[in-house]
Design a protein around this motif. Sequence first.
Motif, PDB file in Angstrom:
ATOM      1  N   TYR A   1      -0.338   4.841  -1.268  1.00 57.67           N
ATOM      2  CA  TYR A   1      -1.798   4.846  -1.338  1.00 57.67           C
ATOM      3  C   TYR A   1      -2.402   5.677  -0.202  1.00 57.67           C
ATOM      4  O   TYR A   1      -1.875   5.721   0.905  1.00 57.67           O
ATOM      5  CB  TYR A   1      -2.350   3.424  -1.197  1.00 57.67           C
ATOM      6  CG  TYR A   1      -2.301   2.588  -2.450  1.00 57.67           C
ATOM      7  CD1 TYR A   1      -3.483   2.236  -3.117  1.00 57.67           C
ATOM      8  CD2 TYR A   1      -1.091   2.128  -2.955  1.00 57.67           C
ATOM      9  CE1 TYR A   1      -3.456   1.451  -4.254  1.00 57.67           C
ATOM     10  CE2 TYR A   1      -1.049   1.332  -4.101  1.00 57.67           C
ATOM     11  CZ  TYR A   1      -2.231   0.992  -4.745  1.00 57.67           C
ATOM     12  OH  TYR A   1      -2.198   0.219  -5.872  1.00 57.67           O
TER      13      TYR A   1
ATOM     14  N   THR B   1      -5.229   5.178   2.241  1.00 53.55           N
ATOM     15  CA  THR B   1      -5.752   3.865   2.638  1.00 53.55           C
ATOM     16  C   THR B   1      -7.171   3.952   3.202  1.00 53.55           C
ATOM     17  O   THR B   1      -8.132   4.051   2.455  1.00 53.55           O
ATOM     18  CB  THR B   1      -4.783   3.186   3.618  1.00 53.55           C
ATOM     19  OG1 THR B   1      -4.618   4.003   4.792  1.00 53.55           O
ATOM     20  CG2 THR B   1      -3.428   2.960   2.969  1.00 53.55           C
TER      21      THR B   1
ATOM     22  N   HIS C   1      -8.139   3.531  -0.519  1.00 59.96           N
ATOM     23  CA  HIS C   1      -7.240   2.634  -1.265  1.00 59.96           C
ATOM     24  C   HIS C   1      -6.944   3.177  -2.670  1.00 59.96           C
ATOM     25  O   HIS C   1      -6.932   2.436  -3.644  1.00 59.96           O
ATOM     26  CB  HIS C   1      -7.835   1.224  -1.324  1.00 59.96           C
ATOM     27  CG  HIS C   1      -8.261   0.714   0.022  1.00 59.96           C
ATOM     28  ND1 HIS C   1      -7.348   0.424   1.025  1.00 59.96           N
ATOM     29  CD2 HIS C   1      -9.501   0.506   0.550  1.00 59.96           C
ATOM     30  CE1 HIS C   1      -8.018   0.031   2.104  1.00 59.96           C
ATOM     31  NE2 HIS C   1      -9.309   0.073   1.851  1.00 59.96           N
TER      32      HIS C   1
ATOM     33  N   ASN D   1       0.812  -1.224   0.000  1.00 60.39           N
ATOM     34  CA  ASN D   1       0.000   0.000   0.000  1.00 60.39           C
ATOM     35  C   ASN D   1       0.844   1.273   0.000  1.00 60.39           C
ATOM     36  O   ASN D   1       0.333   2.361   0.253  1.00 60.39           O
ATOM     37  CB  ASN D   1      -0.970   0.003   1.179  1.00 60.39           C
ATOM     38  CG  ASN D   1      -0.271   0.150   2.530  1.00 60.39           C
ATOM     39  OD1 ASN D   1       0.965   0.250   2.616  1.00 60.39           O
ATOM     40  ND2 ASN D   1      -1.061   0.180   3.601  1.00 60.39           N
TER      41      ASN D   1
END
Length: 301
Positions: A78, A80, A89, A75
């Motif tokens: 990103y 999240t 996301h 991730n």
Amino acid sequence: MNNFYGIEAGGTKFICAWGTDPDHLHDRVVIPTTTPHETMQKVIEHIRATQKKTTLAGIGAAVFGPIGLNPELDNYGYITTTPKAGWQHYNFVGELKNATGLPVVFDTDVNVTVMGEYYWGAGRGLSDFIYMTVGTGIGAGALVNGKLCHGAMHPEMGHIIVPKLPTDRGKSVCLFHDACLEGLASGPSLQARWSVTDAMHLPTDHIAWDMEADYLAMALMNYTFTLSPKRIIIGGGVMQQTQLFQMIQQKMITLISGYVNHYYLSDLTNYIVPPALKNNAGVLGAIALASSNNVVEEMVL
């Protein structure tokens, strides 16, 4: 001298500009935060227009979170588990890199603002201080021993639990917590508690601001006792109600109750202060982040 592009990506708006420092900040634009596709397309168009005028060495971004900061995890880059609808996301950094071909350095919006205030603002010359924003959400970043505070993840100081005031009939607007600071003291919480579309239109002597000062003072005392900062800088839309500064300072004195006696706390008017860079603190921090090799190295470690 290299030019850098700065992005302050907030839950309500993106502020973008390019340059090197407060005296050389160009083409500042404000882009509403709507959908990722719509907002980022406008940002990318502005970057491409900038590239036709000057050579950019890189992009710095101050991003609302939570965000993925560990390059070893999937991730990384990103946004999240944000409560911001549609942005969960989302590959923020990947989108920028693919669209512009430029290197991107990023951190939380509050951590990056710390960098702006450290280089050119109210945190200049201080090894330890906190920047806190109170607006659509609440967050805080910290410089500790001259370095941005990171751990297993970035700090989430806006989600500390605070005791709900007995007179508070409102409900937390946080999707995750019933009594966290953001849920009880952010702009949306003020709107919900007092049934208004814009809390900033409430009179300066409204009980809303006394309650707001109570919650913020509790949080600042916890930060003070935990990280021992030499200054706390508070920005964000809610703090446009400037009477809050004196109210918070007075409530902090009561809460501390003489427990500590340190010269940094001897004059709270110089301890709890607004950002010196005002509305450009975030975008200038992003430029500082992109231009500082030392900061980049700290981000990767």
